[in-house]
Design a protein around this motif. Structure first.
Motif, PDB file in Angstrom:
ATOM      1  N   PRO A 529      82.580 -34.549 -58.494  1.00  0.00           N
ATOM      2  CA  PRO A 529      83.176 -34.318 -60.218  1.00  0.00           C
ATOM      3  C   PRO A 529      84.794 -33.763 -59.772  1.00  0.00           C
ATOM      4  O   PRO A 529      84.969 -32.759 -58.991  1.00  0.00           O
ATOM      5  CB  PRO A 529      82.287 -33.372 -60.832  1.00  0.00           C
ATOM      6  CG  PRO A 529      81.558 -32.844 -59.544  1.00  0.00           C
ATOM      7  CD  PRO A 529      81.370 -33.805 -58.757  1.00  0.00           C
ATOM      8  N   VAL A 530      85.652 -33.758 -60.780  1.00  0.00           N
ATOM      9  CA  VAL A 530      86.848 -33.117 -60.913  1.00  0.00           C
ATOM     10  C   VAL A 530      87.140 -32.450 -62.132  1.00  0.00           C
ATOM     11  O   VAL A 530      86.821 -33.070 -63.253  1.00  0.00           O
ATOM     12  CB  VAL A 530      87.799 -34.263 -60.380  1.00  0.00           C
ATOM     13  CG1 VAL A 530      89.417 -33.930 -60.851  1.00  0.00           C
ATOM     14  CG2 VAL A 530      87.979 -34.802 -59.227  1.00  0.00           C
ATOM     15  N   ARG A 531      87.755 -31.381 -61.908  1.00  0.00           N
ATOM     16  CA  ARG A 531      88.089 -30.438 -63.297  1.00  0.00           C
ATOM     17  C   ARG A 531      89.372 -30.579 -63.859  1.00  0.00           C
ATOM     18  O   ARG A 531      90.400 -30.636 -63.020  1.00  0.00           O
ATOM     19  CB  ARG A 531      87.569 -29.241 -63.205  1.00  0.00           C
ATOM     20  CG  ARG A 531      87.857 -28.117 -64.298  1.00  0.00           C
ATOM     21  CD  ARG A 531      87.207 -26.761 -64.010  1.00  0.00           C
ATOM     22  NE  ARG A 531      87.680 -25.650 -65.176  1.00  0.00           N
ATOM     23  CZ  ARG A 531      87.276 -24.762 -65.100  1.00  0.00           C
ATOM     24  NH1 ARG A 531      86.367 -24.117 -63.850  1.00  0.00           N
ATOM     25  NH2 ARG A 531      87.598 -23.697 -66.169  1.00  0.00           N
ATOM     26  N   GLU A 544      78.142 -38.956 -69.320  1.00  0.00           N
ATOM     27  CA  GLU A 544      78.199 -37.422 -70.247  1.00  0.00           C
ATOM     28  C   GLU A 544      79.392 -36.570 -69.373  1.00  0.00           C
ATOM     29  O   GLU A 544      79.439 -36.467 -68.068  1.00  0.00           O
ATOM     30  CB  GLU A 544      77.089 -37.039 -70.286  1.00  0.00           C
ATOM     31  CG  GLU A 544      77.182 -35.563 -71.210  1.00  0.00           C
ATOM     32  CD  GLU A 544      75.704 -35.299 -71.397  1.00  0.00           C
ATOM     33  OE1 GLU A 544      75.721 -33.994 -71.940  1.00  0.00           O
ATOM     34  OE2 GLU A 544      74.637 -35.671 -70.678  1.00  0.00           O
ATOM     35  N   ALA A 545      80.611 -36.151 -70.030  1.00  0.00           N
ATOM     36  CA  ALA A 545      81.481 -35.262 -69.658  1.00  0.00           C
ATOM     37  C   ALA A 545      80.775 -33.840 -69.853  1.00  0.00           C
ATOM     38  O   ALA A 545      80.217 -33.647 -70.908  1.00  0.00           O
ATOM     39  CB  ALA A 545      82.783 -35.506 -70.211  1.00  0.00           C
ATOM     40  N   VAL A 546      81.511 -32.960 -69.140  1.00  0.00           N
ATOM     41  CA  VAL A 546      80.931 -31.471 -69.397  1.00  0.00           C
ATOM     42  C   VAL A 546      82.090 -30.663 -69.476  1.00  0.00           C
ATOM     43  O   VAL A 546      83.366 -31.030 -68.973  1.00  0.00           O
ATOM     44  CB  VAL A 546      80.370 -31.093 -68.182  1.00  0.00           C
ATOM     45  CG1 VAL A 546      79.901 -29.359 -68.434  1.00  0.00           C
ATOM     46  CG2 VAL A 546      79.037 -31.879 -67.774  1.00  0.00           C
ATOM     47  N   ALA A 547      82.150 -29.701 -70.705  1.00  0.00           N
ATOM     48  CA  ALA A 547      83.314 -29.059 -71.016  1.00  0.00           C
ATOM     49  C   ALA A 547      83.121 -27.638 -70.352  1.00  0.00           C
ATOM     50  O   ALA A 547      82.032 -27.032 -70.547  1.00  0.00           O
ATOM     51  CB  ALA A 547      83.556 -28.798 -72.491  1.00  0.00           C
ATOM     52  N   VAL A 548      84.320 -27.139 -69.621  1.00  0.00           N
ATOM     53  CA  VAL A 548      84.161 -25.610 -69.040  1.00  0.00           C
ATOM     54  C   VAL A 548      85.182 -24.824 -69.148  1.00  0.00           C
ATOM     55  O   VAL A 548      86.264 -25.417 -68.914  1.00  0.00           O
ATOM     56  CB  VAL A 548      83.835 -25.964 -67.307  1.00  0.00           C
ATOM     57  CG1 VAL A 548      83.773 -24.601 -66.858  1.00  0.00           C
ATOM     58  CG2 VAL A 548      82.600 -26.786 -67.284  1.00  0.00           C
ATOM     59  N   ASP A 549      85.261 -23.964 -70.030  1.00  0.00           N
ATOM     60  CA  ASP A 549      86.235 -23.085 -70.701  1.00  0.00           C
ATOM     61  C   ASP A 549      87.526 -23.752 -71.275  1.00  0.00           C
ATOM     62  O   ASP A 549      88.747 -23.471 -70.718  1.00  0.00           O
ATOM     63  CB  ASP A 549      86.715 -22.311 -69.094  1.00  0.00           C
ATOM     64  CG  ASP A 549      85.417 -21.273 -68.685  1.00  0.00           C
ATOM     65  OD1 ASP A 549      84.805 -20.867 -69.645  1.00  0.00           O
ATOM     66  OD2 ASP A 549      85.549 -21.113 -67.439  1.00  0.00           O
ATOM     67  N   THR A 552      87.607 -29.972 -68.930  1.00  0.00           N
ATOM     68  CA  THR A 552      86.733 -30.807 -68.870  1.00  0.00           C
ATOM     69  C   THR A 552      86.309 -31.337 -67.289  1.00  0.00           C
ATOM     70  O   THR A 552      87.378 -31.479 -66.734  1.00  0.00           O
ATOM     71  CB  THR A 552      87.020 -32.345 -69.614  1.00  0.00           C
ATOM     72  OG1 THR A 552      87.297 -32.048 -70.915  1.00  0.00           O
ATOM     73  CG2 THR A 552      86.098 -33.366 -69.295  1.00  0.00           C
ATOM     74  N   VAL A 553      85.116 -31.562 -67.070  1.00  0.00           N
ATOM     75  CA  VAL A 553      84.782 -32.172 -65.760  1.00  0.00           C
ATOM     76  C   VAL A 553      84.570 -33.399 -65.889  1.00  0.00           C
ATOM     77  O   VAL A 553      83.539 -33.964 -66.668  1.00  0.00           O
ATOM     78  CB  VAL A 553      83.490 -31.141 -65.436  1.00  0.00           C
ATOM     79  CG1 VAL A 553      83.050 -31.945 -63.912  1.00  0.00           C
ATOM     80  CG2 VAL A 553      83.694 -29.786 -65.118  1.00  0.00           C
ATOM     81  N   LEU A 554      85.348 -34.242 -65.126  1.00  0.00           N
ATOM     82  CA  LEU A 554      85.091 -35.594 -64.970  1.00  0.00           C
ATOM     83  C   LEU A 554      84.097 -35.840 -63.814  1.00  0.00           C
ATOM     84  O   LEU A 554      84.332 -35.445 -62.662  1.00  0.00           O
ATOM     85  CB  LEU A 554      86.393 -36.392 -64.645  1.00  0.00           C
ATOM     86  CG  LEU A 554      87.771 -36.292 -65.358  1.00  0.00           C
ATOM     87  CD1 LEU A 554      88.933 -36.873 -64.720  1.00  0.00           C
ATOM     88  CD2 LEU A 554      87.388 -36.589 -66.741  1.00  0.00           C
ATOM     89  N   PRO A 555      82.901 -36.680 -64.343  1.00  0.00           N
ATOM     90  CA  PRO A 555      81.962 -36.595 -63.472  1.00  0.00           C
ATOM     91  C   PRO A 555      82.457 -37.745 -62.461  1.00  0.00           C
ATOM     92  O   PRO A 555      83.362 -38.436 -62.244  1.00  0.00           O
ATOM     93  CB  PRO A 555      80.636 -37.206 -64.125  1.00  0.00           C
ATOM     94  CG  PRO A 555      80.999 -36.635 -65.627  1.00  0.00           C
ATOM     95  CD  PRO A 555      82.435 -36.706 -65.811  1.00  0.00           C
TER      96      PRO A 555
END
Length: 564
Positions: A529-531, A544-549, A552-555
């Motif tokens: 994964p890459v932020r 599914e992508a994940v939001a962090v602060d 976005t974290v690209l799976p």
């Protein structure tokens, strides 16, 4: 570390037509769905797909969101090569229906707003074609022999082929005939199976006949032609020896004396005049295997065909650097001739990309192992969103919207690919991508035919019950719904579709990102994964992508579409 996406290139302007207006045409951004008729829908329960079956499923294609339907051959044929050996270009093979079925299908498609493209096979006919049969019956003096490549053999008694060319399906590209009196006769050229003799396009009767065939189907209402072996009709003068023993390895890498000769372009200039006579923007699409994208561009110059398949893109590995290079090369090659780039991931001749990407790179386009199914599907979904985001026209092969893999374990006794039965030719494993697609139910043929438990010409895997249209419809995580959503967005977003360039953004290794107006596409082709700093609002994601602060974290192996 958070990565910012910054501009690293200068976008090019839209091409300008001679009248000063930006050139346009429906084919420039069309999404075209390939139907392989024998494997799409069987209306009568004989195990073979047919035109009434295609007609019954047109509403599905309309709802999927495609613009046009391209049908592989349904002409009268002995089926030595799945219909690519045509005995009568103006008749429908009874296994598929009749001309009334073709007419009804075309009319229904047009009522739904779908265009219809049909295959045309001008490089060769069936050996059962009337011309070829008469040429054999009438012997060496028959004028019909001039419509093919009949030549005396070499050697003391003509026992050797006229030259050293090899068939694409393996073995010599020549077969010796027997004269009407029983003696050994001349040889005839067939770049594919012996049942597919090559036409001699230097003969005026051949050119006249195909202009007539074009008009026959244009009068029926078809919107265009996909031209099989578009690079093969003209042979080098004198049919010179090629030399060497690895001819097949050279295909697609070098100009051959039987492929991509400059004379083919005169044929297409004549055909373009016919297409332009008809209303509604009728088109020609070249299946042209050439050494470079630049050579491919020759087929779509303004006075020739409208599109050409981008086989260089189809053969590209799931690798960010390779993908960016082939995208740039493709767009750069098409821009000077004012033609749209085309993008394709699967078709009836290659391993489905869900299986191709499940295996290590470098195995070619006919793969015998299933690989990592989960990995392959994840990459296939990401590759699809990348393809739909690129400028130009995209092709979808039936069943890829279901995430279907190749069937790599078909028993030898059910295979029908002619190259499977010949040595040293293509691998012969094309049957794996031609298995009939699943529509509904829990028992084979999964709605392909009208009766549960009924036949299908190739067996379907048991696990395909969970991949059917019925099983995936309404499931927001399914591949089918991903395609439907992507095509809806592509149709509605002003910055998607036609165009000639992308604006590349700065990214870390293994990541691609480009902008088209207010649209951004990000692709993580890596295994980790890459932020990144989110460039906008997420429109669609392959996983599914994940939001962090706020980032976005690209799976891994994912593509995300953004509205800026």
């Amino acid at each position: 570390m958070t990565q910012n996406l910054a501009d690293t290139s200068r976008p090019a302007a839209e091409p300008i037509a001679a009248n000063g207006a930006a050139s346009r045409g429906w084919w420039r951004d069309a999404v075209i769905y390939q139907v392989y008729p024998r494997s799409f829908a069987d209306s009568n329960g004989d195990g073979m797909g047919d035109l009434p079956g295609v007609r019954s499923r047109l509403p599905y294609l309309k709802a999927l969101g495609v613009d046009a339907v391209w049908l592989s051959p349904f002409y009268a044929s002995p089926q030595a090569d799945a219909g690519y050996d045509v005995a009568d270009y103006r008749a429908v093979d009874p296994m598929f229906g009749n001309l009334l079925d073709a007419d009804g299908m075309i009319r229904d498609a047009h009522e739904l707003g779908l265009r219809v493209i049909v295959d045309l096979v001008p490089n060769h006919s069936s050996d059962q074609h009337e011309w070829f049969q008469r040429a054999l019956r009438e012997g060496p003096s028959s004028p019909l022999r001039e419509r093919y490549h009949f030549l005396p053999g070499k050697g003391a008694n003509g026992e050797l082929p006229p030259n050293d060319w090899e068939s694409i399906f393996g073995g010599p590209a020549w077969t010796r005939t027997t004269n009407p009196d029983g003696t050994d006769g001349d040889w005839y050229l067939h770049l594919f199976a012996p049942e597919q003799p090559d036409f001699n396009w230097e003969n005026q009767a051949v050119a006249d006949e195909f202009r007539s065939i074009l008009r026959f189907w244009l009068d029926m209402g078809v919107d265009g032609f996909r031209i099989d072996v578009a690079h093969g009709m003209v042979k080098a003068p004198g049919l010179p020896d090629l030399g060497g023993s690895d001819q097949l390895k050279l295909l697609g890498n070098d100009v051959m004396p039987f492929f991509d000769q400059d004379g083919v372009h005169d044929i297409y200039r004549a055909w373009r005049k016919i297409l332009d006579e008809y209303p509604g923007e009728r088109i020609g699409v070249a299946e042209a295997w050439t050494p470079t994208v630049q050579r491919t561009a020759n087929y779509v110059r303004p006075d020739e065909l409208h599109q050409a398949f981008n086989f260089q893109y189809l053969g590209t590995s799931w690798d960010a650097t390779e993908l960016r290079e082939v995208i740039d090369t493709s767009l750069d090659a098409m821009r000077p001739v004012d033609a749209p780039a085309t993008w394709v991931l699967s078709n009836h001749d290659v391993t489905r990309h869900a299986t191709r990407f499940a295996n290590p790179p470098g195995l070619g386009t006919q793969i015998r192992t299933p690989g990592d199914r989960e990995l392959g599907l994840r990459r296939a979904r990401a590759a699809t969103l990348l393809m739909f985001a690129l400028p130009g026209s995209a092709y979808v092969y039936q069943g890829e919207e279901l995430g279907l893999p190749d069937v790599t374990d078909l028993p030898d006794e059910v295979r029908q690919d002619p190259s499977f039965f010949r040595q040293a030719g293509q691998d012969g494993f094309r049957d794996g991508c031609r298995v009939p697609i699943p529509w509904s139910g829990t028992e084979a043929p999964y709605g392909f035919g009208p009766v549960a438990g009924g036949p299908s010409w190739l067996p379907q895997p048991a696990e395909w019950a969970g991949l059917s249209v019925e099983a995936q419809t309404g499931d927001p995580t399914s591949t089918l719904e991903l395609y439907r959503s992507a095509l809806t967005i592509r149709r509605e977003h002003a910055d998607l579709g036609a165009g000639t360039s992308v604006e590349w953004l700065e990214t870390p290794a293994d990541v691609l990102a480009f902008r088209r107006g207010s649209f951004v596409c990000t692709v993580n082709a890596g295994a980790e994964p890459v932020r990144i700093a989110a460039p906008g609002r997420i429109l669609l994601s392959s996983t599914e992508a994940v939001a962090v602060d706020g980032d976005t974290v690209l799976p891994a192996d994912s593509t995300i579409w953004w509205a800026v």
